[in-house]
Write a protein that holds these residues in place. Structure first.
Motif, short mmCIF file in Angstrom:
data_model
loop_
_atom_site.label_atom_id
_atom_site.label_comp_id
_atom_site.label_asym_id
_atom_site.label_seq_id
_atom_site.Cartn_x
_atom_site.Cartn_y
_atom_site.Cartn_z
N ARG A 1 -1.33 -12.93 -3.76
CA ARG A 1 -1.94 -12.10 -2.50
C ARG A 1 -1.84 -10.73 -2.41
NH1 ARG A 1 1.52 -15.28 2.26
NH2 ARG A 1 0.73 -17.18 1.80
N CYS A 2 -1.26 -10.08 -3.38
CA CYS A 2 -1.35 -8.57 -3.58
C CYS A 2 -2.55 -8.09 -4.71
CB CYS A 2 0.05 -8.03 -4.51
SG CYS A 2 1.19 -8.29 -3.50
N GLY A 3 -3.16 -9.10 -5.44
CA GLY A 3 -4.43 -8.97 -6.32
C GLY A 3 -4.07 -8.57 -7.47
N THR A 4 -3.03 -8.68 -8.18
CA THR A 4 -2.63 -8.11 -9.45
C THR A 4 -3.28 -8.86 -10.55
OG1 THR A 4 -0.58 -9.38 -9.53
CG2 THR A 4 -0.57 -7.17 -8.59
N TYR A 5 -4.44 -9.32 -10.58
CA TYR A 5 -5.05 -10.37 -11.50
C TYR A 5 -5.27 -9.45 -12.70
CZ TYR A 5 -5.39 -13.50 -7.63
OH TYR A 5 -5.23 -14.35 -6.49
N ASN A 6 -5.76 -8.30 -12.67
CA ASN A 6 -6.14 -7.53 -13.76
C ASN A 6 -4.89 -7.14 -14.60
OD1 ASN A 6 -8.94 -7.45 -13.25
ND2 ASN A 6 -8.80 -5.40 -12.10
N ALA A 7 -3.83 -6.91 -13.86
CA ALA A 7 -2.46 -6.63 -14.51
C ALA A 7 -1.83 -7.64 -15.25
CB ALA A 7 -1.54 -5.84 -13.63
N ILE A 8 -2.11 -8.91 -14.59
CA ILE A 8 -1.48 -10.22 -14.99
C ILE A 8 -2.28 -10.60 -16.37
CG2 ILE A 8 -1.83 -12.71 -14.65
CD1 ILE A 8 -1.23 -12.00 -11.57
N ALA A 9 -3.77 -10.49 -16.42
CA ALA A 9 -4.48 -10.64 -17.85
C ALA A 9 -4.12 -9.68 -18.55
CB ALA A 9 -5.87 -10.54 -17.29
N ALA A 10 -3.88 -8.38 -18.34
CA ALA A 10 -3.28 -7.49 -19.20
C ALA A 10 -2.03 -8.07 -19.79
CB ALA A 10 -3.50 -6.19 -18.73
N ALA A 11 -1.32 -8.28 -19.08
CA ALA A 11 -0.01 -8.64 -19.66
C ALA A 11 0.14 -10.01 -20.25
CB ALA A 11 0.87 -9.02 -18.40
N VAL A 12 -0.57 -10.85 -20.27
CA VAL A 12 -0.88 -12.11 -21.10
C VAL A 12 -1.59 -11.56 -22.19
CG1 VAL A 12 -2.40 -14.14 -21.17
CG2 VAL A 12 -1.19 -13.90 -19.00
N ARG A 13 -2.53 -10.63 -22.30
CA ARG A 13 -3.04 -10.34 -23.67
C ARG A 13 -2.00 -9.68 -24.34
NH1 ARG A 13 -7.50 -9.18 -20.13
NH2 ARG A 13 -6.86 -7.08 -19.94
N GLN A 14 -1.23 -8.78 -23.79
CA GLN A 14 -0.28 -8.02 -24.54
C GLN A 14 0.74 -9.01 -25.11
OE1 GLN A 14 1.57 -4.27 -22.69
NE2 GLN A 14 3.39 -5.09 -23.35
N ALA A 15 1.43 -10.07 -24.19
CA ALA A 15 2.27 -10.94 -24.81
C ALA A 15 1.61 -11.67 -25.89
CB ALA A 15 2.67 -11.88 -23.66
N ALA A 16 0.48 -12.07 -26.12
CA ALA A 16 -0.30 -12.60 -27.11
C ALA A 16 -0.47 -11.93 -28.49
CB ALA A 16 -1.56 -13.15 -26.62
N ALA A 17 -0.35 -10.44 -28.12
CA ALA A 17 -0.74 -9.76 -29.35
C ALA A 17 0.45 -9.85 -30.37
CB ALA A 17 -0.82 -8.31 -28.83
#
Length: 148
Positions: free
Chosen positions: A132-148
């Motif tokens: 509901r807060c719309g943090t989708y860009n931050a969520i995607a960035a965190a997934v990319r960081q965790a995958a790195a």
């Protein structure tokens, strides 16, 4: 009586076979990190891992779990992939209100367990939980960081 393996621990619960796993976790076992959102499997707040794969626990009848292992947010940092996801979430400061975040973390962990180096399409396809807060860009960035 139904026996479940949750967070590497055995639990025996008394529940009707068609009771959603979400209610067993929250109401019978007091594991309230798994959130109730919509109750129809759309929002993803109730996401847990079943044998390492993300599942919406509001749609999983407890009788269907069988001998599959259940991982909830309460133990996700014990998993090396989950620990990386949580570290990325904290480092990027993903949460705002935080309500959906346990489900988001579980979905991201499930994705990275299945696809350790996801593409942008993989991330978009797996991260379908609502925020509901719309943090989708931050969520995607965190997934990319965790995958790195």
């Amino acid at each position: 009586m139904i026996t479940l393996t949750i967070n590497a621990q055995p639990f025996t619960v008394e529940a009707e076979p068609d009771t959603p796993l979400l209610f067993v976790l929250r109401d019978s076992l007091g594991m309230t990190g798994t959130k109730y959102g919509c109750g129809i499997g759309q929002c993803g707040a109730c996401t847990i891992l079943l044998d390492g794969q993300a599942a919406r626990s509001c749609q999983v009848p407890v009788e269907s779990v069988g001998d599959q292992t259940i991982t909830t947010i309460e133990a996700i940092e014990q998993d090396p992939v989950g620990a990386r996801v949580v570290a990325a979430w904290v480092g990027i400061e993903v949460p705002q209100c935080g309500y959906c975040q346990s489900g988001q973390v579980m979905a991201a962990t499930g994705l990275l367990k299945q696809t350790p180096k996801p593409t942008e399409d993989d991330i978009a396809g797996a991260m379908t939980n609502l925020c509901r807060c719309g943090t989708y860009n931050a969520i995607a960035a965190a997934v990319r960081q965790a995958a790195a």
